[in-house]
Design a protein around this motif. Structure first.
Motif, short mmCIF file in Angstrom:
data_model
loop_
_atom_site.label_atom_id
_atom_site.label_comp_id
_atom_site.label_asym_id
_atom_site.label_seq_id
_atom_site.Cartn_x
_atom_site.Cartn_y
_atom_site.Cartn_z
N ASN A 19 0.83 -1.21 0.00
CA ASN A 19 0.00 0.00 0.00
C ASN A 19 0.86 1.26 0.00
O ASN A 19 0.57 2.22 -0.71
CB ASN A 19 -0.91 0.02 1.23
N ALA A 33 1.09 4.17 -2.77
CA ALA A 33 0.95 5.59 -2.43
C ALA A 33 2.12 6.39 -3.02
O ALA A 33 1.94 7.52 -3.49
CB ALA A 33 0.88 5.77 -0.92
N ASP A 42 5.23 6.15 4.97
CA ASP A 42 5.64 6.51 3.61
C ASP A 42 5.39 7.99 3.40
O ASP A 42 4.57 8.59 4.10
CB ASP A 42 4.83 5.70 2.58
N MET A 59 -3.74 10.49 2.62
CA MET A 59 -5.20 10.42 2.53
C MET A 59 -5.84 11.60 3.25
O MET A 59 -5.39 12.00 4.32
CB MET A 59 -5.72 9.11 3.16
N ASN A 94 -11.71 4.77 2.34
CA ASN A 94 -10.81 3.68 1.97
C ASN A 94 -10.61 2.66 3.08
O ASN A 94 -10.40 1.49 2.82
CB ASN A 94 -9.44 4.22 1.54
N GLY A 119 -10.41 -5.28 -2.02
CA GLY A 119 -9.32 -4.67 -1.28
C GLY A 119 -9.41 -4.89 0.21
O GLY A 119 -9.96 -4.10 0.94
N GLY A 128 -6.55 -5.90 1.82
CA GLY A 128 -5.14 -5.99 2.21
C GLY A 128 -4.83 -5.32 3.53
O GLY A 128 -4.24 -5.93 4.41
N PHE A 129 -5.27 -4.09 3.67
CA PHE A 129 -4.97 -3.32 4.87
C PHE A 129 -5.42 -4.06 6.13
O PHE A 129 -4.74 -4.08 7.14
CB PHE A 129 -5.65 -1.95 4.78
#
Ligand code: ADP
Ligand code: MG
Length: 649
Positions: free
Chosen positions: A35, A39, A76, A81, A89, A123, A125-126
């Motif tokens: 992720n 980004a 990162d 966001m 999200n 989605g 993943g997070f």
């Protein structure tokens, strides 16, 4: 502050996710890094398009473990966001697809069990971080904004978003590790060693640097007049040095190598590069026989590096062997061995595929039906075949080495597909030629056909020597025909599935009816058969059910008798089946052939006419023929007694 609930379906998904989708908790790190990488990609793209690239500074991902607080942060300086984005999200799992899916599966039960398989598409993943986290915070500031927000969640019971302070754009995700429970320790995710290994394993080829501050111990520098190397605290020139002193320093290390080999230009890579990568990645001490580096663009985009190992792994022909290619989605490994990328008969191929067309979260079940996966698998299959064909053509020695290791796999491919793959694989087969005494292809066998030859002759047995001792073998060789000596168990089963090669049928040399026999020869034999009808019937009567038929043959050269079979099952196949644990007791229909030109035949005639022991002789000949065919004789003790009686006579 009011806690917001995850949407109901999200909650259910989240619960399933945490408890069932990923059994491998390690991959949470891969998900968060990927992720972060996305980004950075987005930011990179934005700054390219608005020409502010230079201002973006170095784009990095940073991992920081904190042992006291038991937290792991992944940071990162990417796109970040906004408050809305945090909510949208991270507040709803799998926004679009899930609802539709739930509606279709309104009934409980069945839908429930199917859910984990479908989850992979969306989605989620997070959320995998909740497998290891009791709490997660996401501090984020979007590119171009000077507001920051903090998203906080302790899992199923919802999340909060509140204004916060953050220097610079980007996202900081803090994972508060779960408490250790019995066997399950989460402390490892705070260890430099583990983190480094996980990054190397799953995220090595992320194109942005993944950095971590690492404590290392090094020797303190001290002054000395000599210019020698003081690594060991001792010096070559013999003059004394102080005891070495060590100090702990903190170093900023980049954990990933960043450039995937497969994305590099073929022209700048050497065999050494490919082989080094192979041994690193696939832990084989032998260099591979060949590699394929291929790219495809258009219909489906991918990059692949494939290898043919030099020898078969010890468990290659067992169920334990793990076939498949490593699967990457945009540089992130998503599966260690994806079976669907290779047909089973090319299961020996090692390598990897990277495709942006495959979703990071795709599940195993979805892969099988995935159109892109099928397209890639198809492309790779053609590449592998072409590579093998060119090896066969250009480097025969290497190809023979390959075939020795993996030829069986190709043969099984034909057999197990009931011959459907024969068109694909037949040209790649090698067999031992009796006449040329070397490995030849079927095409080479056809090229050396005798003028009137219409059939491909083969003979099966445990070894070439055994095959060469078959009575029917000499007959064909003497007539100038070549015979393929087949010594693998699967060989005859495979030829039966093949329906010939380029219009020429396969014929076992023990087959009762082969074209190599001239019409005159057949006619003469039929006449002899008629003349000796009574004798033949007597021999058959002596053998009873052991054989289906007794007949004369002109193809036994210097042997008095031989066994052959009729019907779908040959003697060789019977033998193979009887050796298999679940082979059953299927029997070939046996036919005893007698050689009327052999002195033994004259002795049979005499015994018949003069009241000799025709029954005893018949059994001896039958047992002899069994042995020649490599089969067990029925009653060894009786056989021994009969021989002894003959000797004493
Ligand atoms: P996916 O990556 O498949 O979209 P995830 O659950 O991994 O699904 O992430 C959900 C969304 O959250 C992402 O699509 C992205 O918009 C946002 N997101 C997650 N992590 C970050 C991050 N570090 N920086 C910016 N956005 C992020
Ligand atoms: Mg993701």
């Amino acid at each position: 502050m009011k806690k917001k609930q995850f949407k109901t379906e999200s909650k259910r998904l989240l619960d399933l996710m945490i408890n069932s989708v990923y059994t491998n908790k390690d991959i949470f790190l891969r998900e968060l890094i990927s992720n972060a990488s996305d980004a950075l990609d987005k930011l990179h793209f934005r700054t390219l398009t608005d020409n502010s690239g230079a201002a973006a500074g170095e784009l990095t991902i940073r991992i920081t473990p904190d042992k006291q607080a038991r937290t792991l942060t992944i940071e990162d300086n990417g796109i970040g966001m906004t408050k809305d984005e945090l909510e949208n999200n991270l507040g709803t799992i799998a926004k679009s697809g899930t609802l539709a899916f739930r509606d279709e599966n309104a009934g409980e039960g069945e839908g429930e069990s199917a859910l984990p398989e479908v989850i992979g598409q969306f989605g989620v993943g997070f959320y995998s971080a909740f497998m290891v986290a009791k709490k997660i915070t996401v501090l984020s500031r979007a590119y171009g904004s000077d507001e920051a927000n903090l998203w906080t969640s302790e899992g199923l019971d919802g999340y909060t978003v509140e204004p916060a302070e953050k220097d610079g754009r980007g996202t900081v995700i803090t994972v508060y590790l779960k408490d250790n429970e019995g066997e399950e320790s989460y402390d490892k995710y705070l260890e430099t060693y583990t983190l480094r290994e996980l990054v190397r394993k799953y995220s090595d080829y992320i194109r942005w640097p993944i950095k971590m501050l690492v404590e290392t111990t090094r020797m303190k520098e001290h002054e000395c007049e000599c210019e020698h190397d003081h690594e060991d605290g001792e010096c070559e020139c013999g003059h004394e040095h102080k005891e070495p002193e060590y100090e702990t320093v903190t170093e900023d290390q980049t954990l990933n190598s960043m450039v995937p080999l497969w994305r590099r230009n073929k022209a700048e890579l050497t065999d050494e590069d490919y082989n080094g990568f192979y041994s690193d990645k696939f832990h084989d001490y032998e260099d591979p026989l060949a590699h394929i580096h291929t790219k495809a663009e258009g219909g489906v985009t991918y990059n692949a590096i494939l290898y043919f190992p030099a020898s078969a792994p010890y468990n290659f022909y067992s169920k334990n062997y793990k076939r498949g290619l490593q699967l990457y989605s945009n540089g992130v490994m998503i599966m260690e061995s994806c079976e669907d990328m290779l047909p089973e008969y090319f299961g020996f191929v090692k390598g990897l595929v990277d495709s942006p067309d495959i979703s990071l979260n795709i599940s195993r079940e979805m892969l099988q039906q995935n159109r892109q996966v099928r397209a890639i698998a198809n492309g790779l299959k053609k590449k592998i075949k072409a590579e093998l064909e060119s090896m066969l053509k250009d480097d025969r020695e290497k190809y023979e080495k390959f075939f020795k290791a993996f030829g069986l796999s190709l043969k099984y491919g034909i057999y197990e597909s009931y011959g459907m793959e024969a068109e694909n694989l037949a040209d790649l087969l090698l067999f031992r030629s009796a006449k040329q005494d070397k490995q030849i292809t079927l095409q080479e066998y056809l090229d050396a056909f005798e003028p009137n030859q219409t059939e491909i002759y083969y003979a099966c047995g445990e070894s070439p020597e055994m095959v060469r001792s078959l009575p029917q073998y000499k007959y064909l060789i003497d007539k100038g025909y070549d015979v393929l000596l087949m010594t693998d168990n699967v060989d005859e089963f495979m030829t039966k599935m093949m329906n010939g090669y380029k219009g020429k049928p396969f014929k076992s040399i023990t087959d009762s009816d082969i074209n190599a026999q001239s019409e005159d020869e057949k006619k003469a034999m039929a006449e002899k058969q008629e003349e000796n009808k009574e004798l033949i019937e007597a021999v058959k009567a002596a053998l009873g059910d052991r054989v289906k038929e007794v007949r004369l043959s002109s193809r036994l050269s210097d042997s008095p008798a031989a066994l052959t079979s009729e019907g779908p099952l040959s003697l060789e196949m019977e033998k193979v089946l009887s050796e298999m644990p679940l082979g059953g007791d299927a029997k070939a229909e046996r036919i005893l052939e007698l050689n009327p030109e052999h002195p033994v035949f004259a002795a049979l005639v005499k015994a018949k006419n003069e009241g000799g022991d025709l029954e005893g002789y018949a059994k001896l000949l039958y047992n002899q023929a069994l042995m020649m065919a490599g089969l067990r004789i029925d009653d060894p003790a009786e056989f021994a007694r009969a021989i002894n009686a003959l000797i004493v006579k």
